[in-house]
Structures are given as C-alpha cells and as structure tokens.
Design an enzyme around this catalytic site. Structure first.
Site, PDB file in Angstrom:
ATOM      1  N   SER A 194      22.822 -10.056 -14.841  1.00 53.42           N
ATOM      2  CA  SER A 194      23.576 -10.738 -13.794  1.00 53.42           C
ATOM      3  C   SER A 194      22.680 -10.922 -12.573  1.00 53.42           C
ATOM      4  CB  SER A 194      24.846  -9.948 -13.435  1.00 53.42           C
ATOM      5  OG  SER A 194      25.695 -10.710 -12.603  1.00 53.42           O
ATOM      6  N   ASN A 195      23.266 -11.160 -11.419  1.00 52.28           N
ATOM      7  CA  ASN A 195      22.490 -11.312 -10.185  1.00 52.28           C
ATOM      8  C   ASN A 195      23.266 -10.705  -9.020  1.00 52.28           C
ATOM      9  OD1 ASN A 195      24.307 -13.465  -9.107  1.00 52.28           O
ATOM     10  ND2 ASN A 195      23.453 -14.642 -10.808  1.00 52.28           N
TER      11      ASN A 195
END
Length: 402
Positions: free
Chosen positions: A209-210
């Site tokens: 993810s980020n």
C-alpha cells in the site's frame, strides 16, 4: 447578490468589533435577506440589542427564555429556520466552544442544532489568532464542514498590527452571496471522486500500500456536497468518515476493485476527480496461505495495475470534466503537464513532496493547479479543507463559463 429572501441568522459575540455587526445587518437587509440576530451576553457590552433589533426588524435573542413574556426561545427551531448562520465577530472563546460542543448559551446551542452552512468571521488580537489552540479549533471547525471568512491585516484595538481584524461587512455579505451563487451552479451536478490508498494483497496477512490518508479526497467530497452537488465517493481503506448526506460512499480495497467501481459510475457523472493514491503495481501471484519466513530473501513478482484515470478520462464525454492528481519530487510542473496531456485530463492538481506540510498524512496541503491550456494556478500552504474550496472554486468557474 443572491441573498434575496434568504434567512440569515447573525451571531454576535463579545468583541470590540461587534459594532461592525450593525452595518452587517443593515447590508443584509438592503439586499432583501431576512435577518435574525442572536447575541451572547458579553456582546451586549459592546453594542445594544435595541440597535440590532431596529436594523434587523426582528427581536434580538440572547437567552433561552424571555423573562418578560415567559416564552421559550427554541434553539432547535432557530437552527432549522436559517438558510445560513454567520457568526461575526467570532471570538477565540466562541470558536473554542463551538469546536468542543460546549453549548452553554443560546448562540452555541443554535450552532449545534443547525443543518445549514455556518460561517465564522474571527476577530481577535494577532497573537490570539495565531495561537496553536485557536489554529486547532479553526481546523476542527473547518473539518466539520464550516466556512471561514478570514480576518484582515491591520491595526488592532491593542495597538499591534497583524491578522485579526474582523472582515469588513461588505466582504462578509459578498462571501455569503458567493456561497449561494456556487450552490446554484453545483446543485444539479453529479461528482465522482476517488480517494485514499489501495491495498494490494501479497498473502492473507500482508499487502502493498502507500501512505495516503484519504484526507484530501474526503475534503473535496465534503466541499462539493456542501455546495449542493450529488457526490459519489469511491474510497480505499481509511478511518475517515463522511458527514454530508449528499455523499454516497462506496468502499473498495484493491486498485482493480477501484477501477471496476469507478468505471461502472463514470458515465453518469458531470465531473470525475481522481484523487486516490492508486498502487502502480500489485503482486502477480497472491498466496492463499501466509508466506513463511524462509531464507534471507523473498522475491515478489509485480505486475502493473489498471491506469484508472488514463483509461476512463480517455473515454470522457465532451461535456464531462476530469481532474487528476500528481505527486512529484522532481521536475514537478514538467511531469504534471505530461500527465495532464497523456491522460486527457482537464485539470491536474500538483503536489510536491519538497514542500513542507504537503503530501500524504498532513492536515495541510500546498497545490498548483494546471489546466488544459497549461495555465498555472498556484496556492499557498493551507488546511486541506481550504484547499478543497480552491479546487471547488476552479470547477465552479469552469461550469459558470459553460
């Protein structure tokens, strides 16, 4: 002016600037608004209720009961009556009470009961205005969807010079008029917004993810909904919640899910804003069981995710607007313009990680908006709720041209 027949409740609090509320009420009556005034007890030390009653052509209220007539001043009815509430001047104390829900007088009880837009016009000394507690309260109130009419720079009652002067009554009336003008432009529009990160699974317990919090996309959704638009928010995993009933929230996790849901709703919307931080790659193979730790290295084969903005904006109607986001670390404007052209966008909102306070996870942002003609609009660092208003204003101007 777009205030004819609008029901405006003016809240007056205990500031030396309360004398300006008389002119504010007079100007509102002049443009044929219907005005009621609610004062705090401390405001009466600076201006009399009689003055505001004569100007507003309505009794001025300051307590829950009228001792002479033994009638009840219903704060709920007042909150539901108003098309807009403007608290001018708004002292540091009143901002704090509204931000924390401390409704120990009629005005703050009306505020908590209101379903209409609320405008705060702060007035206080420069150091009070810039104190972290005031900044925090303003940010909290903005996050609730309230509007702020910024104080002006100048000489203050203390003799100091700086921010803190109550905005001139003409400015306040103009802000109210602009709001109702915006609402008339936006209220028949349908807006589709993507927000937050995407989550790409590696196995049942791990994912790629980020750092996106979703705050910017959610703020944009709230701004357009408050202006009257019907908003569909396609959101990746986030703890954020929406507050406006004009927002329909659709939860997704992966880039593929976001693509499919956005594609399904794309053609039905007048404006599409691609504000989500979509993962560029996903694991080519997702393990069905938790991957055990073996050896010193683990190699993951990654494959590209769908280009949501590029794919959908390339199929947009002539009357449909699309806005993308670009988060850059070098050659920011050059790369943003390239993305604008490549993805067939009408606007691109540029963030630079080189700007302190901008980018992921912050409550503030600093943006540069570039349009199809490569005209550049630069904005200062400000809370994301105010950034959302800047983006809203750009779109409203575009719609008004059409």
């Amino acid at each position: 002016m777009n205030l004819k027949g609008k029901k405006i409740l003016v809240g007056v609090t205990g500031s030396i600037a309360a004398y300006k509320s008389a002119l504010l009420v007079r100007l509102l009556i002049k443009v044929q608004a219907v005005v009621k005034v609610v004062m705090t007890d401390s405001a009466k030390e600076f201006i009399t209720p009689l003055t505001l009653s004569v100007l507003s052509q309505n009794p001025v209220l300051s307590s829950f009961t009228d001792k002479d007539s033994e009638t009840w001043n219903n704060h709920v009815d007042l909150g539901l009556w108003a098309d807009a509430i403007v608290i001018a001047p708004a002292t540091a104390r009143t901002l704090s009470k509204c931000a924390t829900g401390n409704c120990d007088d009629l005005l703050t009880a009306v505020y908590l009961s209101a379903r209409c837009p609320v405008f705060f016009a702060p007035a206080m000394d420069v150091d009070m205005f810039h104190h972290p507690s005031t900044t925090r309260n303003i940010s909290a109130l903005a996050a609730f969807g309230n509007h702020f009419i910024a104080p002006e720079f100048g000489e203050l009652a203390s003799g100091l010079v700086g921010d803190g002067r109550l905005a001139e009554p003409e400015t306040i009336v103009s802000e109210l008029s602009a709001y109702f003008s915006q609402k008339s432009v936006a209220q028949y529009k349908r807006v589709l917004i993507t927000a937050g990160p995407t989550l790409e699974p590696i196995d049942p317990v791990r994912f790629i993810s980020n750092r996106s919090s979703g705050k910017m996309g959610y703020a944009i959704a709230e701004a357009f909904a408050a202006a009257g638009a019907s908003v569909t928010l396609v959101t990746g995993p986030t703890h954020l919640k929406t507050t406006n009933r004009n927002i329909t929230r659709l939860n997704v996790e992966s880039a593929h899910e976001m693509f499919e849901v956005t594609k399904e709703h794309f053609q039905q919307h007048d404006l599409v804003i691609f504000a989500a931080a979509v993962a560029d790659y996903r694991p080519a193979h997702v393990a069905t069981q938790k991957i055990k730790k073996q050896g010193d290295e683990l190699l993951l084969e990654l494959t590209k995710t769908e280009d949501i903005a590029g794919t959908l904006a390339g199929k947009k109607r002539a009357d449909q607007l699309t806005i993308g986001f670009a988060l850059e670390t070098e050659k920011e404007v050059e790369h943003a313009i390239g993305k604008l052209r490549r993805k067939n966008l009408d606007f691109i909102v540029l963030n630079s990680l080189n700007d302190p306070g901008a980018g992921f996870a912050h409550d503030t942002n600093k943006i540069t908006v570039i349009d199809r003609d490569e005209k550049i609009h630069e904005f200062d660092l400000k809370p994301k709720e105010e950034v959302a208003q800047d983006i809203l204003n750009i779109v409203l101007a575009k719609w008004s041209e059409a």
